[in-house]
Design an enzyme around this catalytic site. Structure first.
Site, PDB file in Angstrom:
ATOM      1  N   ILE A  99      37.000  50.869  40.359  1.00 62.77           N
ATOM      2  CA  ILE A  99      36.390  51.297  38.741  1.00 62.77           C
ATOM      3  C   ILE A  99      36.389  49.946  38.214  1.00 62.77           C
ATOM      4  O   ILE A  99      37.020  48.950  38.817  1.00 62.77           O
ATOM      5  CB  ILE A  99      37.666  52.271  38.315  1.00 62.77           C
ATOM      6  CG1 ILE A  99      38.987  51.745  38.357  1.00 62.77           C
ATOM      7  CG2 ILE A  99      37.473  53.594  38.822  1.00 62.77           C
ATOM      8  CD1 ILE A  99      40.031  52.629  37.738  1.00 62.77           C
ATOM      9  N   ASP A 100      35.647  49.980  37.351  1.00 58.74           N
ATOM     10  CA  ASP A 100      35.427  48.427  36.588  1.00 58.74           C
ATOM     11  C   ASP A 100      36.709  48.035  35.790  1.00 58.74           C
ATOM     12  O   ASP A 100      37.802  48.591  35.725  1.00 58.74           O
ATOM     13  CB  ASP A 100      34.362  48.806  35.351  1.00 58.74           C
ATOM     14  CG  ASP A 100      33.213  49.232  35.629  1.00 58.74           C
ATOM     15  OD1 ASP A 100      32.731  49.004  36.924  1.00 58.74           O
ATOM     16  OD2 ASP A 100      32.415  49.946  34.883  1.00 58.74           O
ATOM     17  N   LYS A 101      36.903  46.736  35.524  1.00 60.26           N
ATOM     18  CA  LYS A 101      37.910  45.860  35.035  1.00 60.26           C
ATOM     19  C   LYS A 101      38.563  46.720  33.745  1.00 60.26           C
ATOM     20  O   LYS A 101      39.714  46.875  33.629  1.00 60.26           O
ATOM     21  CB  LYS A 101      37.738  44.501  34.695  1.00 60.26           C
ATOM     22  CG  LYS A 101      38.677  43.743  33.994  1.00 60.26           C
ATOM     23  CD  LYS A 101      38.221  42.426  33.477  1.00 60.26           C
ATOM     24  CE  LYS A 101      39.068  41.888  32.571  1.00 60.26           C
ATOM     25  NZ  LYS A 101      38.532  40.512  32.185  1.00 60.26           N
ATOM     26  N   THR A 144      38.078  49.953  32.888  1.00 59.52           N
ATOM     27  CA  THR A 144      38.201  51.447  33.044  1.00 59.52           C
ATOM     28  C   THR A 144      39.637  51.376  33.639  1.00 59.52           C
ATOM     29  O   THR A 144      40.020  50.797  34.565  1.00 59.52           O
ATOM     30  CB  THR A 144      37.301  51.823  33.817  1.00 59.52           C
ATOM     31  OG1 THR A 144      35.805  51.652  33.433  1.00 59.52           O
ATOM     32  CG2 THR A 144      37.499  53.241  33.960  1.00 59.52           C
ATOM     33  N   ARG A 197      28.806  55.052  32.662  1.00 64.81           N
ATOM     34  CA  ARG A 197      28.469  53.916  31.474  1.00 64.81           C
ATOM     35  C   ARG A 197      26.705  53.856  31.244  1.00 64.81           C
ATOM     36  O   ARG A 197      26.155  54.261  30.241  1.00 64.81           O
ATOM     37  CB  ARG A 197      28.956  52.675  31.787  1.00 64.81           C
ATOM     38  CG  ARG A 197      30.378  52.536  31.848  1.00 64.81           C
ATOM     39  CD  ARG A 197      30.755  51.354  32.488  1.00 64.81           C
ATOM     40  NE  ARG A 197      30.349  50.018  31.425  1.00 64.81           N
ATOM     41  CZ  ARG A 197      30.776  48.940  31.901  1.00 64.81           C
ATOM     42  NH1 ARG A 197      31.241  48.616  32.958  1.00 64.81           N
ATOM     43  NH2 ARG A 197      30.726  47.786  30.899  1.00 64.81           N
TER      44      ARG A 197
END
Length: 302
Positions: free
Chosen positions: A135-137, A139, A235
């Site tokens: 998962i993104d930084k 998130t 997103r």
């Protein structure tokens, strides 16, 4: 090792693009690197990434040779939600990078996992031990971790089969009028901005289901359920339908809340245990900052 025979439906497709869609847990950049390193062959010989595949081509993709990971184990006091001899589920806080990369060799989730877990799979290479998905930084939320290669392969197969449950809570701009919906739109690299993803005609299939949880005057709280797991999928999809995520610096509105990144939380993950075949599902509540923003809005809109 992956052995693939090209059928007529893929005739004329670029080798790197084709492999990025059929080799589990791979990206186009990763595939291009494997081709250049000579661990991908077509009909027994080496080819370039832009080779146009033909019906009947025999493609062999070898596993990368594993090397000792030169990553420092760090005591980051990670929240290990579940752990056994095969898998673990870990909570990643907002602001933490999942694995080391240029400019982020310390303080990552992997650094913490290496300190707290006794074993991690090696399939993803020296910088991503144990990492099955990301998962993104900015998130927050839950991630599956594989403790050995057999478990890793099994979990990746479940991701490919779309049998893993991944539910996110997203706070978006705008008021969504319908209670539920599905976004089915292919995602690929943005041709006008290579650092971003976008809905593009030649992208990979991407499907996001959503349910409205709560409406505010100018915002909506939604639950997003991933059917596929493309880079930045939620997103990109929420921007595509006109409801970008609050605080998103890449895909959001220019005028948004200053919350230090997108308000997106991976609150639920469920999968079949690689060994016992029992279905496991884990949930975690919203982080404090997320709850505080929602509560403040509720008070102001009473």
């Amino acid at each position: 090792m992956n052995e693939i025979t090209v059928d007529k439906n893929n005739e004329g497709e670029r080798l790197d693009r084709f492999l990025s869609t059929v080799v589990p847990d791979s990206s186009r950049n990763d595939v291009q690197g494997r081709i250049k390193d000579g661990i991908v062959t077509v009909n027994g010989g080496r080819v370039k990434p832009n080779y146009k595949i033909k019906t009947g081509d025999e493609i062999v993709v070898e596993e990368r040779e594993l090397v000792e990971a030169d990553i420092e184990a760090e005591n980051l006091n990670l929240d290990i939600v579940y752990e056994d001899s095969d898998v673990a589920v870990v909570y990643k806080p907002k602001g933490m990078v999942v694995h080391p990369s240029a400019g982020h060799y310390g303080g990552t989730l992997v650094n913490g996992l290496m300190y707290q877990l006794d074993e991690l799979s090696g399939i993803n290479g020296e910088l991503r031990p144990g990492i099955v998905h990301r998962i993104d930084k900015d998130t927050s939320g839950l991630l599956m971790v594989a403790k050995h290669d057999v478990a890793h392969r099994d979990l990746v197969e479940q991701l490919v089969d779309k049998s893993v449950t991944r539910k996110y809570t997203a706070f978006v701009h705008g008021v969504i009028p319908h209670d539920k919906g599905t976004v089915e739109a292919p995602i690929g690299r943005n041709p006008r901005e290579r650092q971003e993803m976008a809905v593009v005609d030649d992208g990979k299939d991407a499907v996001t289901h959503f349910n409205v949880l709560e409406r505010f005057k100018d915002y909506t709280l939604v639950e997003c359920i991933l059917e596929t797991g493309r880079t930045h999928q939620i997103r990109v999809h929420m921007k595509y339908i006109g409801y970008p995520i609050v605080g998103d610096p890449k895909y959001g509105q220019r005028k948004t809340m200053d919350v230090g990144g997108q308000m997106l939380h991976a609150g639920t993950v469920g999968f079949t245990h690689p060994e016992s075949r029992e279905h496991l599902e884990f949930k975690t509540g919203l982080p404090d900052y997320f709850e505080e923003i929602l509560e403040d809005l509720r008070m102001r809109e009473k």
